[in-house]
Design a protein around this motif. Structure first.
Motif, short mmCIF file in Angstrom:
data_model
loop_
_atom_site.label_atom_id
_atom_site.label_comp_id
_atom_site.label_asym_id
_atom_site.label_seq_id
_atom_site.Cartn_x
_atom_site.Cartn_y
_atom_site.Cartn_z
N GLY A 249 0.89 -50.38 -4.15
CA GLY A 249 0.03 -51.64 -3.54
C GLY A 249 -1.26 -51.33 -2.94
O GLY A 249 -1.96 -52.15 -2.35
N ARG B 198 5.55 -53.70 -2.07
CA ARG B 198 4.42 -53.55 -2.61
C ARG B 198 2.95 -54.89 -2.34
O ARG B 198 2.15 -54.43 -2.14
CB ARG B 198 4.71 -53.26 -4.83
N ALA B 199 4.18 -56.17 -2.19
CA ALA B 199 2.68 -56.85 -2.43
C ALA B 199 2.16 -56.82 -1.03
O ALA B 199 1.18 -57.31 -0.39
CB ALA B 199 3.39 -58.44 -2.46
N GLN C 246 -0.75 -54.68 -0.07
CA GLN C 246 -1.61 -54.84 0.19
C GLN C 246 -2.39 -55.62 1.83
O GLN C 246 -3.48 -56.04 0.99
CB GLN C 246 -1.69 -56.33 -0.97
#
Lengths: 245, 376
Positions: free
Chosen positions: A101, A152-153, A156
């Motif tokens: 990410g 993982r998102a 970001q």
């Protein structure tokens, strides 16, 4: 509308070979909503998300994220693909996947360092997977894999989150955990867009909904437009759903 | 020639040293890049590319009229790349699936190559001899310059891998996601595919068109069994590949000059076989052992929990019971009872058994343990 528009779509048409998958879609997604995209199989839900994310090239139409093209705004956007779209036997660990990410903000060639690792560990903790950080990803259950994708998102650190069926194949506990994180994101002013299949939970989970079946059927607040009429138009059969409250 | 003689020869004989080095470097680069082909699920691409290279070699000979391995390499490279991009074109532009496209290009190019080869053989040109050695490879024809070329290409691809490691790993795992993060997946794809094509073309002279794909896949498949870490996998695959090359050359040289290419491929095959059976995490043997152990443990636990249910109805858990009452319980044997006693879970005296403190505690936690393991 008092809110800013996070995603503005005009006249979007997408086709695979000759068959149109999305037909002339106009859609404005206001900032700060937790929105479900619902529709039958093959309605183009995933395609819509992938078009917004510039993975699929549309035949016609324009898509803007806060008034600019995706290319200029990609640091504002995070994506959770369908869990089944990747090979979970890939030789890597949970932490490593979450670190991915951070790759976007790192850019080409630069390697992730301590700062990125710290962010990844924090995201793992947020989804309750910290103790699994060194686990090979194939040894995680479906729900755990979904949490890893969500982490993982989260790494970001985006303003808009797109999620393709994050509740698919997860147990009730994980579903609750995920929706709580999504609600937290909304509380923090983020926009969350979710391809969703379980119509029963739409009123409970989401405040905004888009009905899609190749064409856009309706979009708006759940309390106003989530009704049998729109469901019937979208699913083509006389659909009855018990809307609570 | 026995092995000892052979080892002496490697250090003294120029030709043998060249061949050994060449096959080792070739094995290493193939293992390294093969890992990427395997993880991208493009295992068959290597087969198609190597077959597609054949007409390139023949056409290069027809144009130049002489045997020159660097010109052949160039011809093979061009026709291999054309084949690759046609496969990609067919898959993206038509409804055909990639296996169909691969099969189509493989047989069309190979057929055309064979046609040209037979045509060349009928030509009144003394130089034509040996061109068909590209079918199964002939390591003996390796020159020092060929080995240098392999070393240079290996070094370049190593630098590329290190430079773009993060991006390539991301592409292998999740191509769509890679795109959304702003990486040019087309560039990465062409980069890695080009290097795979180059590695294949480099190996044609040694291993041959027909067997080349095994060089690419076998070390990677073997390496995957031993590790769950991509970097370790790539390094292991390179090592397996290099050893296949060295051992294959050694065996072929010490056994009446058996054809080197097939021997190298067979050695690589042995690496795969051993890895499939004996690797600790994913190997068949240890999996079977774990499976049996789990089943035995379950059997014991079942007996223990049955005893626990009897024992807990008494105030004194160490209250003795007749062994007979266990007879109704399916899955109980004298042996399993003995095992429980060995673990100090129960005490047996004559025809009576009684539960120990530790057995009682283990049994009462058994159910909780199962639950937590499931939730982990």
């Amino acid at each position: 509308m008092e809110n800013k528009i996070a995603v503005q779509i005009d006249d979007l048409t997408v086709a695979y070979n000759y068959k149109p998958v999305l037909w002339d879609i106009d859609l404005a997604i206001p900032e700060g909503v937790l929105m479900a995209i619902v529709g039958p199989n093959g309605a183009g839900k995933s395609t819509l998300i992938k078009s917004i994310l510039d993975i699929i090239k549309p035949i016609a139409g324009s898509i803007q994220i806060y008034g600019k093209s995706y290319k200029k705004q990609r640091s504002l956007v995070a994506y959770v693909p369908q869990k089944g779209s990747v090979d979970w036997d890939f030789p890597t660990t949970a932490l490593d996947v979450v670190m991915m990410g951070t790759y976007g903000s790192l850019g080409w060639i630069k390697r992730p360092g301590q700062k990125e690792k710290k962010a990844a560990l924090e995201a793992l903790e947020k989804v309750g997977m910290l103790s699994f950080k060194n686990r090979q990803i194939s040894q995680l259950s479906g729900g755990q894999q979904q949490r890893i994708f969500l982490a993982r998102a989260l790494v970001q650190n985006a303003s808009i989150y797109f999620m393709d069926e994050p509740f698919q194949g997860v147990d009730a506990t994980t579903e609750k955990a995920i929706i709580n994180i999504l609600k937290e994101l909304r509380k923090a002013g983020k926009t969350v867009i979710v391809v969703h299949h379980d119509l029963q939970t739409v009123p409970e989970y989401f405040d905004w909904v888009t009905f899609l079946n190749v064409k856009k059927i309706a979009t708006g607040p759940v309390k106003d437009i989530f009704n049998d009429d729109n469901l019937t138009k979208t699913y083509g059969i006389n659909y009855k759903v018990s809307v609570q409250g | 020639m026995d092995i000892q003689q052979y080892i002496e020869l490697v250090f003294t004989d120029y030709t043998l040293r060249t061949i050994t080095l060449g096959t080792a470097v070739l094995g290493a680069i193939c293992g390294m890049l093969g890992s990427f082909a395997v993880l991208r699920k493009q295992s068959l691409l290597g087969d198609a590319i190597s077959h597609a290279a054949l007409p390139g070699i023949a056409i290069a000979f027809l144009i130049m009229g002489t045997k020159n391995s660097s010109i052949f390499l160039l011809g093979a490279l061009i026709s291999g790349l054309i084949g690759t991009f046609w496969i990609r074109g067919i898959t993206s532009k038509t409804h055909l699936k990639s296996d169909t496209a691969l099969g189509l290009i493989l047989s069309l190019f190979f057929g055309f190559g064979m046609l040209l080869l037979t045509y060349i053989q009928k030509m009144p040109n003394a130089n034509q001899a040996g061109l068909e050695s590209y079918l199964f490879g002939q390591a003996a024809t390796l020159l020092e310059s060929d080995v240098w070329l392999m070393v240079i290409v290996t070094a370049i691809s190593l630098v590329i891998l290190l430079l773009f490691w993060k991006e390539l790993k991301l592409l292998l795992f999740d191509a769509d996601y890679t795109k959304t993060l702003g990486f040019n997946t087309k560039f990465l794809d062409i980069l890695i595919t080009t290097f795979i094509v180059i590695a294949i073309v480099l190996g044609l002279q040694t291993v041959g068109v027909v067997l080349m794909s095994a060089m690419l896949l076998a070390p990677a498949a073997a390496a995957r069994q031993w590790t769950n870490n991509l970097s370790v996998m790539v390094i292991l695959a390179a090592i397996f590949g290099a050893f296949s090359g060295v051992l294959g050359t050694a065996i072929s040289a010490s056994h009446n000059n058996l054809s080197t290419g097939p021997v190298i491929v067979l050695v690589a095959g042995v690496f795969v076989l051993v890895s499939f059976i004996f690797s600790p995490g994913r190997g068949l043997l240890f999996r079977e052992i774990r499976f049996r152990k789990n089943r035995n443990d379950l059997q014991l636990h079942k007996t223990l929990s049955f005893m626990y249910n009897i024992a807990k109805t008494h105030e004194d858990i160490a209250h003795p019971h007749a062994i007979k009452i266990l007879n109704n319980f399916q899955g109980f044997t004298r042996k399993s009872l003995q095992k429980l006693e060995d673990k100090d879970y129960v005490k047996i005296s004559g025809n009576m058994w009684s539960m120990t403190e530790s057995g009682y505690n283990t049994a009462s936690n058994l159910y909780d343990q199962l639950i937590t393991e499931e939730n982990e």
